[in-house]
Scaffold this motif. Structure first.
Motif, PDB file in Angstrom:
ATOM      1  N   HIS A  55     -81.004 -10.923 -77.004  1.00  0.00           N
ATOM      2  CA  HIS A  55     -81.361 -12.212 -77.083  1.00  0.00           C
ATOM      3  C   HIS A  55     -82.915 -12.283 -76.836  1.00  0.00           C
ATOM      4  O   HIS A  55     -83.488 -11.750 -75.982  1.00  0.00           O
ATOM      5  CB  HIS A  55     -80.663 -12.783 -75.631  1.00  0.00           C
ATOM      6  CG  HIS A  55     -79.271 -12.704 -75.814  1.00  0.00           C
ATOM      7  ND1 HIS A  55     -78.620 -14.071 -75.984  1.00  0.00           N
ATOM      8  CD2 HIS A  55     -78.142 -11.802 -75.851  1.00  0.00           C
ATOM      9  CE1 HIS A  55     -77.072 -13.827 -76.151  1.00  0.00           C
ATOM     10  NE2 HIS A  55     -77.039 -12.281 -75.961  1.00  0.00           N
ATOM     11  N   PHE A 124     -84.282 -19.293 -77.547  1.00  0.00           N
ATOM     12  CA  PHE A 124     -83.786 -20.841 -77.590  1.00  0.00           C
ATOM     13  C   PHE A 124     -84.855 -21.814 -76.499  1.00  0.00           C
ATOM     14  O   PHE A 124     -84.497 -22.815 -76.731  1.00  0.00           O
ATOM     15  CB  PHE A 124     -82.445 -20.926 -77.456  1.00  0.00           C
ATOM     16  CG  PHE A 124     -81.712 -20.411 -75.967  1.00  0.00           C
ATOM     17  CD1 PHE A 124     -82.262 -21.062 -74.549  1.00  0.00           C
ATOM     18  CD2 PHE A 124     -80.950 -19.408 -76.011  1.00  0.00           C
ATOM     19  CE1 PHE A 124     -81.746 -20.682 -73.424  1.00  0.00           C
ATOM     20  CE2 PHE A 124     -80.311 -19.064 -74.562  1.00  0.00           C
ATOM     21  CZ  PHE A 124     -80.854 -19.568 -73.464  1.00  0.00           C
ATOM     22  N   LYS A 128     -84.209 -22.889 -82.206  1.00  0.00           N
ATOM     23  CA  LYS A 128     -82.828 -22.333 -82.373  1.00  0.00           C
ATOM     24  C   LYS A 128     -82.384 -20.929 -82.243  1.00  0.00           C
ATOM     25  O   LYS A 128     -83.477 -20.229 -82.987  1.00  0.00           O
ATOM     26  CB  LYS A 128     -81.921 -22.947 -83.478  1.00  0.00           C
ATOM     27  CG  LYS A 128     -81.527 -24.350 -83.437  1.00  0.00           C
ATOM     28  CD  LYS A 128     -80.851 -25.096 -84.560  1.00  0.00           C
ATOM     29  CE  LYS A 128     -80.605 -26.465 -84.510  1.00  0.00           C
ATOM     30  NZ  LYS A 128     -79.825 -26.882 -83.295  1.00  0.00           N
ATOM     31  N   ALA A 129     -81.501 -20.297 -81.606  1.00  0.00           N
ATOM     32  CA  ALA A 129     -81.365 -18.997 -81.479  1.00  0.00           C
ATOM     33  C   ALA A 129     -81.165 -18.104 -82.711  1.00  0.00           C
ATOM     34  O   ALA A 129     -81.604 -16.928 -83.047  1.00  0.00           O
ATOM     35  CB  ALA A 129     -80.166 -18.487 -80.448  1.00  0.00           C
ATOM     36  N   ALA A 169     -77.129 -17.363 -72.101  1.00  0.00           N
ATOM     37  CA  ALA A 169     -76.668 -18.055 -73.463  1.00  0.00           C
ATOM     38  C   ALA A 169     -75.251 -18.451 -73.116  1.00  0.00           C
ATOM     39  O   ALA A 169     -74.940 -19.752 -73.597  1.00  0.00           O
ATOM     40  CB  ALA A 169     -76.603 -16.800 -74.380  1.00  0.00           C
ATOM     41  N   MET A 172     -75.422 -21.907 -71.229  1.00  0.00           N
ATOM     42  CA  MET A 172     -75.869 -22.979 -72.217  1.00  0.00           C
ATOM     43  C   MET A 172     -74.545 -23.409 -72.937  1.00  0.00           C
ATOM     44  O   MET A 172     -74.506 -24.721 -73.100  1.00  0.00           O
ATOM     45  CB  MET A 172     -76.817 -22.634 -73.040  1.00  0.00           C
ATOM     46  CG  MET A 172     -78.188 -22.209 -72.227  1.00  0.00           C
ATOM     47  SD  MET A 172     -78.781 -23.691 -71.287  1.00  0.00           S
ATOM     48  CE  MET A 172     -79.341 -24.937 -72.597  1.00  0.00           C
ATOM     49  N   LEU A 204     -83.528 -23.027 -68.195  1.00  0.00           N
ATOM     50  CA  LEU A 204     -82.340 -23.485 -68.980  1.00  0.00           C
ATOM     51  C   LEU A 204     -82.486 -24.969 -69.006  1.00  0.00           C
ATOM     52  O   LEU A 204     -81.749 -25.561 -70.086  1.00  0.00           O
ATOM     53  CB  LEU A 204     -81.017 -22.897 -68.441  1.00  0.00           C
ATOM     54  CG  LEU A 204     -80.925 -21.442 -68.388  1.00  0.00           C
ATOM     55  CD1 LEU A 204     -79.794 -20.931 -68.008  1.00  0.00           C
ATOM     56  CD2 LEU A 204     -81.234 -20.864 -69.902  1.00  0.00           C
ATOM     57  N   ALA A 207     -84.678 -25.779 -71.764  1.00  0.00           N
ATOM     58  CA  ALA A 207     -84.024 -25.751 -73.061  1.00  0.00           C
ATOM     59  C   ALA A 207     -83.168 -26.872 -73.399  1.00  0.00           C
ATOM     60  O   ALA A 207     -83.245 -27.272 -74.547  1.00  0.00           O
ATOM     61  CB  ALA A 207     -83.257 -24.202 -73.092  1.00  0.00           C
ATOM     62  N   HIS A 211     -83.407 -28.917 -77.022  1.00  0.00           N
ATOM     63  CA  HIS A 211     -82.663 -29.121 -77.971  1.00  0.00           C
ATOM     64  C   HIS A 211     -81.976 -30.625 -77.816  1.00  0.00           C
ATOM     65  O   HIS A 211     -81.245 -31.089 -78.861  1.00  0.00           O
ATOM     66  CB  HIS A 211     -81.776 -28.219 -78.030  1.00  0.00           C
ATOM     67  CG  HIS A 211     -82.531 -26.788 -78.291  1.00  0.00           C
ATOM     68  ND1 HIS A 211     -82.647 -26.466 -79.517  1.00  0.00           N
ATOM     69  CD2 HIS A 211     -82.765 -25.822 -77.369  1.00  0.00           C
ATOM     70  CE1 HIS A 211     -83.487 -25.469 -79.536  1.00  0.00           C
ATOM     71  NE2 HIS A 211     -83.297 -24.906 -78.117  1.00  0.00           N
ATOM     72  N   THR A 223     -77.596 -22.525 -81.568  1.00  0.00           N
ATOM     73  CA  THR A 223     -78.584 -22.972 -80.802  1.00  0.00           C
ATOM     74  C   THR A 223     -78.792 -21.899 -79.607  1.00  0.00           C
ATOM     75  O   THR A 223     -79.903 -21.726 -79.710  1.00  0.00           O
ATOM     76  CB  THR A 223     -78.553 -24.639 -80.316  1.00  0.00           C
ATOM     77  OG1 THR A 223     -78.375 -25.375 -81.443  1.00  0.00           O
ATOM     78  CG2 THR A 223     -79.889 -25.094 -79.520  1.00  0.00           C
ATOM     79  N   PHE A 224     -77.822 -21.793 -79.081  1.00  0.00           N
ATOM     80  CA  PHE A 224     -78.024 -20.895 -78.093  1.00  0.00           C
ATOM     81  C   PHE A 224     -77.268 -19.484 -77.926  1.00  0.00           C
ATOM     82  O   PHE A 224     -77.400 -18.819 -77.010  1.00  0.00           O
ATOM     83  CB  PHE A 224     -77.203 -21.692 -76.834  1.00  0.00           C
ATOM     84  CG  PHE A 224     -77.858 -23.127 -76.567  1.00  0.00           C
ATOM     85  CD1 PHE A 224     -79.174 -23.216 -76.184  1.00  0.00           C
ATOM     86  CD2 PHE A 224     -77.248 -24.289 -76.936  1.00  0.00           C
ATOM     87  CE1 PHE A 224     -79.787 -24.365 -75.833  1.00  0.00           C
ATOM     88  CE2 PHE A 224     -77.570 -25.554 -76.494  1.00  0.00           C
ATOM     89  CZ  PHE A 224     -79.140 -25.635 -75.985  1.00  0.00           C
TER      90      PHE A 224
END
Length: 336
Positions: A55, A124, A128-129, A169, A172, A204, A207, A211, A223-224
């Motif tokens: 990640h 993220f 976006k991831a 992740a 989220m 977080l 984040a 978004h 996204t996550f």
């Protein structure tokens, strides 16, 4: 109830025991029989698939461990030295390890499925991831892996994961899919202290502000999610299509199931949630899906360990249904 379910419940009720005396085992027996549409269900070639991925946010101070631990643990899996190896071997469960997107080049290994999408997601906290095409690649790769496993005759499959920072992740994904504030979803992951936990929640929240509002589960995943989580989503949906019994591990595996559940709520029928993780968000996530965990062992390891530990209980449920005498066959008087 369909007729098969009525007969199944009657078969359970008329075993040589008081009504309901085997508790949760009776529920599992009924569930497995219902899935297989059979009064004599069979568990074939149980398999646990562990997806590993890195990640981008792992380098942003969200974990107690460095990102390198992901690939080091994959090597440990391949050498047979991890908890999941021990428990799978103990319970005669086939174990598959998948490189979904680890930041490392593995030498070719017959015990490693190469499904690498890239060497880790993007962070993220900045973007976006993954791209839409990477996400689609993950979903298709997860589906393909399950289809290959199904060809071995497997009808019961568990999912595990490895990926430093993947509790972030998962938190989220949970926050967005369940519309629960992020602070109620975040846990200590690999064992961060109070100060690190405050920092994790703060990052977080940043984040989430970056978004904004997202309601589509596919976009939330893009996204996550991590590559390992996204491949699990594809795998879970494919396992349901194959009518397999789906064993769900802890917080991260459940977050993948949650996304799949938002796509198709019917999949809950085939799922057994093997344990309730020590991650504080897991209890709330299970409650959102109205799911009852089988065990509570204060575990928070991941790797699919909860699935492997719970499997003998599921075997016991199927065995009592198939092998235990009824009052009639044993010549024992039932209550009036």
């Amino acid at each position: 109830m369909t007729s098969i379910q009525e007969i199944l419940q009657r078969k359970i009720d008329f075993k040589t025991k008081p009504l309901g005396a085997l508790g949760v085992l009776e529920k599992i027996a009924f569930q497995v029989g219902s899935i297989q549409n059979s009064l004599n269900p069979v568990l074939k070639n149980p398999t646990i698939v562990v997806f590993a991925g890195d990640h981008g946010v792992a380098n942003d101070g969200l974990s107690a461990y460095p990102q390198e631990v992901t690939y080091q643990m994959v090597l440990n899996f391949l050498q047979g030295g991890a908890a999941i190896n021990v428990f799978s071997k103990q319970n005669s469960i086939t174990l598959k390890i998948v490189d979904a997107g680890v930041n490392y080049h593995f030498e070719s290994n017959p015990n490693l499925i190469n499904a690498k999408v890239a060497r880790g997601t993007r962070s993220f906290l900045r973007e976006k991831a993954m791209t839409p095409s990477q996400l689609e690649d993950c979903l298709q790769k997860g589906k393909k892996i399950v289809n290959v496993v199904a060809q071995t005759g497997c009808n019961v499959i568990g999912f595990g994961e490895m990926g430093i920072a993947n509790t972030s992740a998962a938190a989220m994904l949970m926050s967005y899919c369940c519309t629960i504030p992020i602070e109620n979803c975040v846990g200590r992951g690999t064992g961060i202290n109070d100060l690190q936990l405050e920092n994790k929640i703060s990052l977080l929240k940043i984040a989430a502000n970056l978004h904004g509002t997202i309601t589509n589960p596919i976009e939330i995943l893009q996204t996550f999610g991590g590559f390992e989580i996204a491949q699990m989503v594809g795998a879970i949906l494919a396992a349901f299509e194959k009518n397999m019994l789906i064993l769900v591990d802890g917080f991260i595996a459940s977050s993948a199931f949650l996304v799949a559940f938002k796509i198709n709520t019917e999949i809950i029928k085939n799922a057994i949630f093997c344990h309730q993780s020590e991650e504080q968000g897991h209890k709330k996530m299970l409650a959102f899906m109205q799911a009852e965990p089988l065990l509570q062992l204060n575990m928070r390891l991941g790797e699919g360990t909860g699935c492997a530990v719970a499997y003998p209980i599921i075997e016991s449920a199927v065995n009592f249904l198939n092998q235990m005498s009824s009052f009639e066959s044993a010549g024992i008087s039932n209550k009036d």
